[in-house]
Scaffold this motif. Structure first.
Motif, PDB file in Angstrom:
ATOM      1  N   TYR A 191      44.068  65.441  13.212  1.00  0.00           N
ATOM      2  CA  TYR A 191      43.798  64.700  14.436  1.00  0.00           C
ATOM      3  C   TYR A 191      44.536  63.374  14.399  1.00  0.00           C
ATOM      4  O   TYR A 191      44.673  62.759  13.332  1.00  0.00           O
ATOM      5  N   SER A 192      44.968  62.927  15.564  1.00  0.00           N
ATOM      6  CA  SER A 192      45.412  61.541  15.672  1.00  0.00           C
ATOM      7  C   SER A 192      44.180  60.648  15.652  1.00  0.00           C
ATOM      8  O   SER A 192      43.052  61.109  15.875  1.00  0.00           O
ATOM      9  N   LEU A 193      44.390  59.353  15.408  1.00  0.00           N
ATOM     10  CA  LEU A 193      43.274  58.412  15.430  1.00  0.00           C
ATOM     11  C   LEU A 193      42.610  58.415  16.801  1.00  0.00           C
ATOM     12  O   LEU A 193      41.380  58.355  16.911  1.00  0.00           O
ATOM     13  N   ALA A 194      43.411  58.523  17.864  1.00  0.00           N
ATOM     14  CA  ALA A 194      42.856  58.537  19.219  1.00  0.00           C
ATOM     15  C   ALA A 194      41.950  59.749  19.426  1.00  0.00           C
ATOM     16  O   ALA A 194      40.832  59.622  19.943  1.00  0.00           O
ATOM     17  N   LEU A 195      42.415  60.928  19.027  1.00  0.00           N
ATOM     18  CA  LEU A 195      41.600  62.127  19.197  1.00  0.00           C
ATOM     19  C   LEU A 195      40.371  62.071  18.295  1.00  0.00           C
ATOM     20  O   LEU A 195      39.293  62.549  18.671  1.00  0.00           O
ATOM     21  N   ALA A 196      40.521  61.474  17.112  1.00  0.00           N
ATOM     22  CA  ALA A 196      39.377  61.323  16.214  1.00  0.00           C
ATOM     23  C   ALA A 196      38.314  60.430  16.844  1.00  0.00           C
ATOM     24  O   ALA A 196      37.114  60.679  16.681  1.00  0.00           O
ATOM     25  N   MET A 197      38.732  59.399  17.582  1.00  0.00           N
ATOM     26  CA  MET A 197      37.769  58.568  18.301  1.00  0.00           C
ATOM     27  C   MET A 197      37.092  59.399  19.379  1.00  0.00           C
ATOM     28  O   MET A 197      35.867  59.375  19.527  1.00  0.00           O
ATOM     29  N   GLY A 198      37.874  60.151  20.143  1.00  0.00           N
ATOM     30  CA  GLY A 198      37.324  60.944  21.233  1.00  0.00           C
ATOM     31  C   GLY A 198      36.333  61.991  20.762  1.00  0.00           C
ATOM     32  O   GLY A 198      35.277  62.179  21.362  1.00  0.00           O
ATOM     33  N   LYS A 199      36.666  62.664  19.678  1.00  0.00           N
ATOM     34  CA  LYS A 199      35.801  63.720  19.154  1.00  0.00           C
ATOM     35  C   LYS A 199      34.820  63.201  18.121  1.00  0.00           C
ATOM     36  O   LYS A 199      34.033  63.968  17.557  1.00  0.00           O
ATOM     37  N   SER A 200      34.874  61.897  17.866  1.00  0.00           N
ATOM     38  CA  SER A 200      33.996  61.254  16.886  1.00  0.00           C
ATOM     39  C   SER A 200      34.080  61.954  15.535  1.00  0.00           C
ATOM     40  O   SER A 200      33.064  62.287  14.914  1.00  0.00           O
ATOM     41  N   ALA A 201      35.314  62.174  15.079  1.00  0.00           N
ATOM     42  CA  ALA A 201      35.561  62.873  13.819  1.00  0.00           C
ATOM     43  C   ALA A 201      35.280  61.928  12.647  1.00  0.00           C
ATOM     44  O   ALA A 201      36.100  61.082  12.298  1.00  0.00           O
TER      45      ALA A 201
END
Length: 418
Positions: free
Chosen positions: A195-205
């Motif tokens: 995941y990118s950091l942005a997607l990790a924020m969105g998906k709360s990874a």
């Protein structure tokens, strides 16, 4: 046995086990005056797993609760002054306040609060609350007894960007959706997803945030960002407002775990809305305003707390929550969409007794923000709505009541005329 008791009595209280963390905090506090505000918690931070502070929640006395004391006069809420004190006109929008309160009452939420701010000025447009469990309880929006959970990823993400990590930076992982362990911080061939950091924020990874905290952040960097964003610091307000406490471990897995949102960090809903407003203000902090200032009183100047680059990156990450992440479903519900909304969800639960904390903080529209919100609901095992639903409704209803600024353009026939 008698001898053992005698020995214990003779030695006195000095033989009791020492709370190592409390001692460390006390020693660090001695040097707090030489540090930036907020670098050291002003009081011992409760353990989320051993002594969740929600269990000791106390209501705000009516004498200190301006919203409860205010009376409707025309379209304003007014707190009557005494013999020598002037009346106080609140910034609250009575219609919006009533609508959000009604939602929580209709869904019989055990405990809930919703805050709406005007980001550019800090004016509080709503500070609604309801408790089906304790109907007499007041002050839910200003108490910081709720675990920040993944809302703390806003702090971690901001610190990562100022450390040179971009929203596009990728990390690969396995597991870690809910719980974390130390082995997940290492890059291995088992890491089957990236995941990118942005997607990790969105998906709360969680594991991505833990890994990036471990790789790119020191405890000092995370402490400084938390302090800049007003954790461990008093926030000026017209009525009592709890300090949002954050205990940042010094290193290792505990630091990574905190960066992912599992630490001993507590947040009030009002502070949550202020975090969203900071992002909406392109990284500038504005203190909250509850009482309309006199015309001759200048509003305080916003304080830059993030670089413009970091603030824009943060907004890009928060957008992923609504477009591809944990709030995508609720924001796509037909007839209830909020155009260009961004935000962050957070969920965490206490075990004994069970309490489910769910958050949403965010703002809209993305490019020309008019409102920032925070919504929190504390549910029992059976629930009707969660924080993301209440947060979406707070954004949607607030935007309906606050008209967009009118763009002034010259008439087409005026082109070329002087």
């Amino acid at each position: 046995m008698a001898g053992a008791e005698a020995t214990s009595a003779a030695q006195g209280p000095d033989t009791r086990p020492v709370d190592a963390r409390a001692l460390a905090e006390a020693l660090a506090a001695k040097d707090a005056a030489a540090l930036e505000p907020g670098m050291v918690p002003p009081m011992p931070v409760p353990s989320r797993e051993k002594a969740p502070p929600f269990g000791k929640l106390q209501g705000l006395p009516r004498a200190q609760d301006l919203v409860a004391r205010a009376k409707l006069e025309g379209n304003k809420l007014v707190v009557k002054g005494g013999k020598s004190a002037p009346d106080q006109v609140l910034t609250i929008d009575p219609g919006l306040q009533a609508s959000l309160t009604k939602i929580m009452q209709n869904y019989q939420v055990p405990y809930g609060a919703a805050v709406v701010l005007e980001p550019s000025t800090g004016r509080v447009l709503a500070m609604a609350e309801h408790s089906e469990a304790k109907p007499e309880l007041r002050g839910l929006a200003v108490r910081a007894v709720y675990p920040a959970a993944s809302i703390f990823k806003i702090v971690t993400g901001s610190a990562l960007m100022e450390a040179g990590v971009s929203p596009e930076t990728e990390a690969c992982f396995h597991g870690g959706k809910r719980r974390l362990n130390e082995r997940q911080l290492e890059d291995t061939e088992r890491d089957g997803a990236c995941y990118s950091l942005a997607l990790a924020m969105g998906k709360s990874a969680n594991v991505i945030f833990a890994k990036m905290t471990s790789k790119h952040l020191s405890a000092d960097a995370l402490k400084r960002m938390a302090a800049r964003l007003r954790f461990n610091r008093e926030i000026p307000f017209a009525q009592p407002l709890d300090v949002s406490l954050a205990y940042i471990p010094e290193d290792g897995f505990a630091l990574a775990n905190t960066g992912a949102g599992f630490g001993d960090v507590y947040l009030s809903p009002l502070h949550g809305a202020l975090l969203a407003a900071m992002a909406a203000n392109e990284g500038r902090w504005v203190d909250p305003v509850l009482v309309e200032p006199e015309p001759f009183m200048p509003l305080p100047e916003p304080e830059p707390v993030l670089t413009p680059t970091a603030a824009h990156g943060l907004t890009k990450m928060l957008e992923e929550t609504v477009t591809h992440g944990t709030a995508r479903g609720v924001f796509r519900e037909r007839g209830f969409q909020v155009k260009d909304a961004v935000g962050k969800t957070g969920t965490l639960a206490d075990r004994e007794p069970f309490r489910d904390y769910s958050w949403f903080v965010g703002f809209a529209p993305k490019d020309h923000p008019r409102v920032a919100v925070a919504a929190l609901i504390v549910n029992d095992p059976k629930w009707r709505i969660r924080g993301s639903y209440l947060g979406r409704e707070a954004l949607r209803l607030a935007l309906e009541r606050i008209p967009a600024p009118v763009e002034v353009t010259a008439p087409a026939g005026a082109a070329g005329k002087h």
